[in-house]
Design an enzyme around this catalytic site. Structure first.
Site, PDB file in Angstrom:
ATOM      1  N   GLU A  65      27.093  15.367  19.211  1.00  0.00           N
ATOM      2  CA  GLU A  65      27.190  15.686  20.642  1.00  0.00           C
ATOM      3  C   GLU A  65      28.043  16.939  20.849  1.00  0.00           C
ATOM      4  OE1 GLU A  65      28.434  11.787  21.981  1.00  0.00           O
ATOM      5  OE2 GLU A  65      26.462  11.021  21.389  1.00  0.00           O
ATOM      6  N   GLU A  69      25.027  10.926  10.281  1.00  0.00           N
ATOM      7  CA  GLU A  69      24.539  10.440  11.564  1.00  0.00           C
ATOM      8  C   GLU A  69      23.260  11.181  11.944  1.00  0.00           C
ATOM      9  OE1 GLU A  69      27.829   8.407  13.960  1.00  0.00           O
ATOM     10  OE2 GLU A  69      27.810  10.492  14.553  1.00  0.00           O
ATOM     11  N   GLY A 127      22.656   6.558  19.766  1.00  0.00           N
ATOM     12  CA  GLY A 127      22.525   6.107  21.147  1.00  0.00           C
ATOM     13  C   GLY A 127      21.097   5.829  21.570  1.00  0.00           C
ATOM     14  N   GLY A 131      29.088   3.841  17.757  1.00  0.00           N
ATOM     15  CA  GLY A 131      29.251   4.299  19.131  1.00  0.00           C
ATOM     16  C   GLY A 131      29.205   3.127  20.095  1.00  0.00           C
ATOM     17  N   GLY A 132      28.067   2.948  20.744  1.00  0.00           N
ATOM     18  CA  GLY A 132      27.920   1.948  21.805  1.00  0.00           C
ATOM     19  C   GLY A 132      28.459   0.567  21.441  1.00  0.00           C
ATOM     20  N   ASN A 139      33.641   4.969  17.806  1.00  0.00           N
ATOM     21  CA  ASN A 139      33.694   6.183  18.622  1.00  0.00           C
ATOM     22  C   ASN A 139      33.387   5.778  20.061  1.00  0.00           C
ATOM     23  OD1 ASN A 139      33.375   8.640  19.873  1.00  0.00           O
ATOM     24  ND2 ASN A 139      31.463   9.173  18.839  1.00  0.00           N
ATOM     25  N   TRP A 140      34.445   5.723  20.868  1.00  0.00           N
ATOM     26  CA  TRP A 140      34.265   5.220  22.237  1.00  0.00           C
ATOM     27  C   TRP A 140      33.610   6.264  23.138  1.00  0.00           C
ATOM     28  CZ3 TRP A 140      39.515   2.366  23.661  1.00  0.00           C
ATOM     29  CH2 TRP A 140      39.703   1.296  22.755  1.00  0.00           C
ATOM     30  N   LYS A 141      33.502   7.485  22.685  1.00  0.00           N
ATOM     31  CA  LYS A 141      32.970   8.588  23.511  1.00  0.00           C
ATOM     32  C   LYS A 141      33.727   8.638  24.844  1.00  0.00           C
ATOM     33  CE  LYS A 141      28.615   7.944  21.202  1.00  0.00           C
ATOM     34  NZ  LYS A 141      27.274   8.413  21.046  1.00  0.00           N
ATOM     35  N   SER A 175      23.173   3.880  16.077  1.00  0.00           N
ATOM     36  CA  SER A 175      22.689   2.588  16.566  1.00  0.00           C
ATOM     37  C   SER A 175      22.978   1.422  15.617  1.00  0.00           C
ATOM     38  CB  SER A 175      21.186   2.674  16.894  1.00  0.00           C
ATOM     39  OG  SER A 175      20.967   3.617  17.940  1.00  0.00           O
ATOM     40  N   HIS A 225      30.840  15.953  15.446  1.00  0.00           N
ATOM     41  CA  HIS A 225      29.901  14.966  15.993  1.00  0.00           C
ATOM     42  C   HIS A 225      28.709  15.708  16.599  1.00  0.00           C
ATOM     43  CE1 HIS A 225      28.162  11.850  18.518  1.00  0.00           C
ATOM     44  NE2 HIS A 225      28.784  10.991  17.745  1.00  0.00           N
TER      45      HIS A 225
HETATM   46  C1  PEP Z   1      28.086   7.867  17.494  1.00  0.00           C
HETATM   47  O1  PEP Z   1      28.316   8.268  18.612  1.00  0.00           O
HETATM   48  O2  PEP Z   1      28.709   8.361  16.539  1.00  0.00           O
HETATM   49  C2  PEP Z   1      27.100   6.804  17.316  1.00  0.00           C
HETATM   50  C3  PEP Z   1      26.737   6.500  16.108  1.00  0.00           C
HETATM   51  O3  PEP Z   1      26.611   6.220  18.457  1.00  0.00           O
HETATM   52  P1  PEP Z   1      25.685   4.897  18.552  1.00  0.00           P
HETATM   53  O4  PEP Z   1      26.275   3.872  17.599  1.00  0.00           O
HETATM   54  O5  PEP Z   1      25.780   4.454  19.965  1.00  0.00           O
HETATM   55  O6  PEP Z   1      24.315   5.295  18.131  1.00  0.00           O
END
Ligand code: PEP
Length: 250
Positions: free
Chosen positions: A96, A166, A172, A232-233, A9-11, A211, A94
């Site tokens: 967010e 999640e 994040g 994500g990141g 997930n590049w956001k 994470s 998600h």
């Molecule tokens: C996400 O945005 O779905 C996510 C899991 O982010 P991160 O891996 O950065 O915690």
């Protein structure tokens, strides 16, 4: 046996140049893993990345979708449009989107249904906030989020969907759930679905997200009810993402 699925997930990150470089490295260095691999870039880059990924083993997903099929919904993008530009599916719910854009369980359920109706695969995110975990309400929260979708689309829908647990406190933040914490909730979610249909529950894939990085992926993915990750990141760094894909259980 469930095939593990790793989705990035590049956001709201990237540029045409950065995306091209990232995708080229991922495609050319994709490990010889049985895992299914997705990238979910920002909407404006989907069509271009569909071309870049054409013929590769990497699938394309959107990060969001409109619940409506078409019409006067300024700024929105339908599931059929996502399919038209080459997407295989979309993330829905998600945290967010839920927290920052006020998406309710019911709206998320309608988005899930819209993705399915377009013949695409929804990746449904569920997860509790830190205060909810600390209050011992984790199962109650994920049940509520999951039931909204089960009630609208039925359990049969989960033969064509992916789930992502999640925990919001792990997204994040660098604070990953322990493999045991993840496994406990994944097993609970599978049990909740089994309450409606045991065969579908046994087959549905449940990713862990929060994470995940190369250093902790293998341990998380080794848990019996963890079927890969929503990343994500770490999905923005080719080396990290490739190492996470390599860590998937075969
Ligand atoms: C996400 O945005 O779905 C996510 C899991 O982010 P991160 O891996 O950065 O915690």
């Amino acid at each position: 046996m469930r095939r593990q699925i790793i989705a990035g997930n590049w956001k709201m990150h990237g540029s045409r140049a950065e995306n091209a470089a990232l995708v080229e490295t991922i495609v050319h260095r994709l490990p010889n893993s049985t895992a299914e691999v997705w990238v979910c870039p920002p909407l404006v880059y989907l069509a271009e990345l569909a071309r870049a990924l054409g013929g590769s083993r990497v699938s394309l997903g959107a990060q969001n979708v409109c619940a409506e099929t078409q019409g006067a919904f300024t700024g929105e993008v339908s599931a059929a449009m996502l399919r038209d530009v080459g997407c295989s599916g979309a993330i829905v719910g998600h945290s967010e989107r839920r927290a920052l854009y006020g998406e309710s369980d019911q709206l998320v359920a309608r988005k899930f249904a819209a993705v399915l109706a377009a013949g695409l695969t929804p990746i449904l995110c569920v997860g509790e906030q830190l205060a909810e975990r600390e209050a011992g309400r984790t199962f109650e929260v994920v049940d509520r989020q999951l039931d909204a979708v089960l009630d609208l689309s039925g359990v049969q829908a989960f033969t064509r969907a992916v789930l992502a647990y999640e925990p919001v406190w792990a997204i994040g933040t660098g604070k990953t759930a322990t493999p045991q914490q993840a496994e406990e909730v994944h097993a609970h979610i599978r049990g909740r679905i089994a309450g409606r249909d045991a065969k579908i529950a046994a087959l549905v894939r449940i990713q862990y997200g929060g994470s995940v990085k190369a250093a902790n992926a293998a341990e998380l993915f080794s848990m019996p009810n963890v079927d890969g990750g929503l990343i994500g990141g770490a999905s923005l760094k080719a080396e990290e993402f490739l190492a996470i894909i390599s860590a998937a259980r075969s």
